[in-house]
Design a protein around this motif. Structure first.
Motif, PDB file in Angstrom:
ATOM      1  N   LYS A  88       0.832  -1.199   0.000  1.00  0.00           N
ATOM      2  CA  LYS A  88       0.000   0.000   0.000  1.00  0.00           C
ATOM      3  C   LYS A  88       0.873   1.259   0.000  1.00  0.00           C
ATOM      4  O   LYS A  88       0.597   2.225  -0.720  1.00  0.00           O
ATOM      5  N   ALA A  89       1.950   1.217   0.785  1.00  0.00           N
ATOM      6  CA  ALA A  89       2.833   2.387   0.865  1.00  0.00           C
ATOM      7  C   ALA A  89       3.480   2.648  -0.494  1.00  0.00           C
ATOM      8  O   ALA A  89       3.574   3.787  -0.954  1.00  0.00           O
ATOM      9  N   GLU A 102       2.327   1.847  -3.357  1.00  0.00           N
ATOM     10  CA  GLU A 102       1.280   2.328  -4.259  1.00  0.00           C
ATOM     11  C   GLU A 102       1.042   3.821  -4.068  1.00  0.00           C
ATOM     12  O   GLU A 102       0.981   4.597  -5.021  1.00  0.00           O
ATOM     13  N   LEU A 103       0.989   4.213  -2.796  1.00  0.00           N
ATOM     14  CA  LEU A 103       0.762   5.633  -2.497  1.00  0.00           C
ATOM     15  C   LEU A 103       1.975   6.471  -2.897  1.00  0.00           C
ATOM     16  O   LEU A 103       1.827   7.567  -3.447  1.00  0.00           O
ATOM     17  N   TRP A 115       0.756   4.677  -8.168  1.00  0.00           N
ATOM     18  CA  TRP A 115       0.719   3.688  -9.245  1.00  0.00           C
ATOM     19  C   TRP A 115       0.534   2.317  -8.597  1.00  0.00           C
ATOM     20  O   TRP A 115       1.088   2.075  -7.523  1.00  0.00           O
TER      21      TRP A 115
END
Lengths: 482, 482, 482
Positions: A438-439, A441-442, A446
């Motif tokens: 998640k990190a 992605e943030l 993307w």
């Protein structure tokens, strides 16, 4: 034996090492169009070797070509540096101009890199460290002296004998390429280049204490040149302390005039090299003494693109002691090291062989920060060739790349190395992959699996370099949805 | 008891210690031609001692002469220093002018040596160390205070009681000449000169930390003079924290006006000296506390020409802790120390008694290096008399010599002393002898056995000095083939 | 939970934390005469809480008043500071003006205090330490980055999740008010404010090494904003090392443009907060990891007037490691801390809550010393409100006092804390009481029993403050014979 991985006859090494390069002066520009006489001589020597088969001779001549190209490349870069004003404005990369010759005799010289803080305060973290390069011609003797600094010697090239005065005797050790030895502050020592043909090159790291950033050489035995420190005392002091008439002392101190590095005979070399001790274990633990060969330790990283040899302090009982790591990167021609950074250590790198390129990323230091949301970064780069020094502060990502002509070999002293780890941005283990989904992605804005796809290469630490990629550029994957 | 090796009646000491010497001012130049009134008084006192036999009286008067000559010598040198501008240009030797009086009362004073880095950066390695000399007249009291620095106290002369506030009580120790005690940073303490006649002289080494190179005194108890730190708080803060009306506090802080060093009565001294603890072991180990007498330890070197007493850190568990060695050299009159250097430590020497000369060799620091083959050296020298301070950086060879009038006594603090060794250029064990034959031969360009012959003297560490040699100069061997 | 000792609904905290205060700009001067709309909104919210009883609502509204008064006080002081030129001339107290905003986005900011040595060399002892305050709005994400410094994070307020990349995975920990965590130099980490309503405030102490007094942020993952460090490498280097076509990389690094602190959704917070590890033990020992809550340790001092929570290094095996103590003083409104000093440590205090006053005593630094008998002292003082930083060097006595509006809460980092003790001038254990009778009598020039009578208060460490005393001034004892 890593550095000497092509077993060219010693005579070739000798030949090319004689190509003395006056810094920033007349370099013939016609060299590439004509056949170089040095190259011709080299090939001629190959043909003359009677014990060689025809195939051996052919290989030998190919090596001549290889060595010649490599030397040529180095010269070009040196000239380029000279013409363009070199690294003058660069606070992290140092070339010839930043070295000052402290000792120069017919048979050797010692060049000392300027203080790291000479041009900016950015390197104050390594203010106490000074780097010097000692070169001694074949069969030469470096007169006994002591320094007011700790000294770490790395044998870049050649075969030496070192004698250290400890207590009431002299301990002698033989040094080969890759050997590291520590000379404690104040210890009188001398060095012999015991090789009949090859130049000896030592990289010396001085850890200053008494006068931060300064170290001085004190020649005890000596005469007029090298001057003995004793001569600076008053004659009445010398007479009283040595208990010998001043005329005798004057006679004694008038004998030596050969300089601090001078040529000696084969017999003298033989006599000096006698009785050396079997090298024992790594000297960083305090108890052990004698040299340690960096290349005989298991390399910590090794693949087709390069090898890394490391040695450092493990469990030193004393904190006052060094927190220094030494490593040696042998980057295969055309390859590169991964973009990575040291978590704590400051790296001092010295190119010992080959040519290539260095890139480092640093926060934008000059001028105003343009936006407040996050820092901007700039690239520091430099051409690498033997003798170039670069510094990488902690946290700063860097890469080194070898040109195709030859392997790029870099000796590194890493200061403040206790607990240091190297963190890479690419390769099998990298910090992007290690970040939770998640990190990631943030942070990239993307999807994580797509980011992972981009950072998925399998090799570690050493990769094929940019030049190799150019050849097969069409194969580079377009992994994102661009 | 080393310092007081001539047992002159205390009254004499008192007499001569009263000869206050204003730095660089009117010193009578007629002193040598006339009979000095002080000398007359001294001899008069000898004759008056009723318990003395005639022989005692004679000896006493001889001692008067001796002491007088010694004092005279010191004065001359002080004057010479004054007239010639003193040590002003010398970065390694410090005289009266480099001390600044911080405290001056009728009964004592504290003089502090300028920062070692005041004139040059060469001594940055000892930037955190400051030296102070406390002098307190007989039966005087140094008001309780604390410093923001670690403090190492050496008792140069006299008999003191020191009280250290630790937790909820005061620990008291008696100090005699040669006693060393460590006062941890921030510890409130007071000092009593419990001797009725003799001046107390303490050499104080401050190890600064909070503000490098600076230390400050904080008087807690006090009034108008010494001013209590408490008074600088607002009155409402004081009222609230002490819980007493401001008028009472004003009264309390208006009481003391005798200065920070003042005379107290015999009864007060007696009461303060009561209950002191038996000195235990060396305080450097951390656990042990109380003073340690340097002279009661076995002297590490001792011969006819001098004695060396040493104490230092052995196996400190904590690295943050001091890496300090204290030693005391008592050089017999007319003798000298061997030319030697410290391998790692920086020496801070303070002359506590006697006169003599100091020579040190240092690389030529100013101006251009004239030849590239090896460094040139220059001599730093200074006249030694009580109170003169000199610094010897690591690796720098030095000698100290005693004049014939009296022993030369030097207290030394050696900083960065962990693992330090002293290496001599002459005497029983010296680095020339320890060097293997062939290297020695090459270094001196002279046969090894002839070099050995020159460096063959048997004594160690302390030798007869130049002045003694002058007498029997004809005996000096001409050992070389000159 | 100490900081949040009034359990006001989160909505109120939110309300008041929105009162953004532009430093030194238009603050309405009419605020006190009119009813503030913020106060009205606060009270309105209280009345609307359906689960509240009438008494709850009343209490809630009283808390509105309390909080409002407190905020008002802070604003007044900030304005006062602005108008009067603030702490500009004070080398020991730092206000808003001495902070520089390094990061500013819609959802958070990072403010960094100037170097302690920016204005004077007096604080060179803490030159390597830098203080930063991170504020992140509710449900926000601080992008992954690493520093070239050790980092100690103290959670001033709020609820966070921190993710640290170690080896090939990410360790996650939840942070609550009072939690302390150490992020080793070079460790990539990110932070999430997982609270839906409350702002997150972290006090960050950077311990610099590579470049003394400087630390830099390096964002690895990122894009245009925050800019990824990777982008500063040449494209051919990036292509070769990541093994992906440059167009794909350009696409990847073009994605992120939300700044280094940005808002994320409830689901994203939930996903990021998942899988955090159970906090283990104090991270200072080296082996243990994860955060430690300062408030869950037994408070070392506690009475009606305040509480002190402490945590520090006990028996660190490594001396190179931190010698840092963290403590937190919660001074009851209207109370004060005793006048005391640290024996060795240098204190860096940051006000996290409440308002009050600071007084420190320092030797008179500017101008000539007027008399030689003892030093003179001067008072340094400053108004305290959230965000104000003060430094107390070793040995310097200080007090802190809480105004009546609220408790004063101060987070302190104490540097050089090994072996440090706090010594008080007043209260149950104080250095005046601990001094032996005769010395005390001499030092104050006043009988010991009368001095003891004055210094006889029973409380320890925290006392009723000056303001409280004003009320019952008549009760203050006149203890001395004034």
């Amino acid at each position: 034996m890593i550095v000497m991985n092509t077993k060219l006859p010693l005579i070739l090494l000798l030949l090319f090492s004689l190509i003395a390069l006056p810094a920033c002066l007349a370099l013939s520009s016609s060299r590439e169009t004509e056949v170089d006489p040095e190259l011709m001589t080299c090939k001629h020597q190959c043909r003359q070797q009677q014990q060689y088969t025809e195939r051996d001779k052919q290989k030998c001549m190919e090596r001549c070509d290889g060595y010649y190209k490599k030397k040529l490349k180095e010269r070009e870069m040196e000239q380029k540096e000279c013409e363009e004003g070199g690294y003058e404005e660069n606070r992290f990369v140092f070339g010839n101009k930043q070295f000052k010759t402290r000792v120069q005799t017919e048979n050797g010289r010692v060049r000392v890199l300027q203080k790291f803080t000479a041009k900016s305060n950015l390197l104050r973290g390594i203010e106490n460290f000074r780097l010097a390069i000692l070169e001694a011609q074949q069969h030469s003797f470096v007169s006994p002296l002591h320094f007011d600094s700790e000294l770490i010697i790395f044998t870049v090239k050649g075969r030496a004998t070192i004698g250290l005065v400890k207590g009431d005797k002299t301990e002698k050790f033989n040094l080969e390429t890759g050997d590291v030895i520590r000379v404690p502050s104040g210890t009188p020592f001398y060095i012999v280049n015991r090789d009949e043909n090859e130049k000896l090159i030592l990289a010396n790291l001085h850890i200053t204490a008494s006068i931060p950033g300064h170290f001085e050489a004190f020649y005890g035995p000596g005469g007029r040149d090298p001057e003995s420190v004793l001569e600076a005392f008053s004659w009445d002091v010398l007479e009283a302390s040595i208990k010998v008439h001043k005329e005798s002392l004057k006679w004694l101190f008038g004998r030596q005039n050969r300089g601090s590095i001078f040529r000696i005979s084969r017999e003298q070399v033989k006599s000096l090299s006698k009785g050396w001790e079997i090298p024992s274990l790594w000297p960083f633990g305090g108890q052990k003494r004698g040299p340690f060969n960096l290349f005989k330790s298991k390399s910590s990283v090794s693949n087709d693109y390069g090898r890394l040899y490391e040695a450092g302090p493990e469990d030193q009982g004393s904190l006052e002691d060094l927190t220094l790591m030494i490593n040696f990167a042998d980057i295969t021609n055309g390859s590169m090291s991964a973009p990575m950074y040291n978590s704590k250590a400051i790296k001092i790198g010295i190119v010992t062989n080959g040519t290539g390129r260095f890139e480092m990323v640093t926060p934008h230091l000059s001028g105003k920060q343009q936006r407040k949301s996050s820092p901007r970064y700039e690239r520091v780069s430099g051409e690498l060739r033997p003798g170039v020094v670069f510094v990488v502060p902690a946290g700063h990502p860097w890469v080194t790349m070898a040109h195709r002509q030859s392997n790029l070999q870099i000796l590194c002293f890493e200061v403040n190395a206790r607990g240091n780890v190297k963190l890479a941005f690419a390769g099998k283990r990298n910090i992007v992959k290690a970040m939770d989904e998640k990190a990631k992605e943030l942070a990239f804005n993307w999807p994580a699996e797509k980011v992972d796809d981009i950072f998925s290469r399998k090799e570690e630490f050493f990769f094929p370099g940019p030049q190799n990629l150019e050849d097969d550029e069409e194969e580079l994957p377009h992994r994102a949805d661009a």
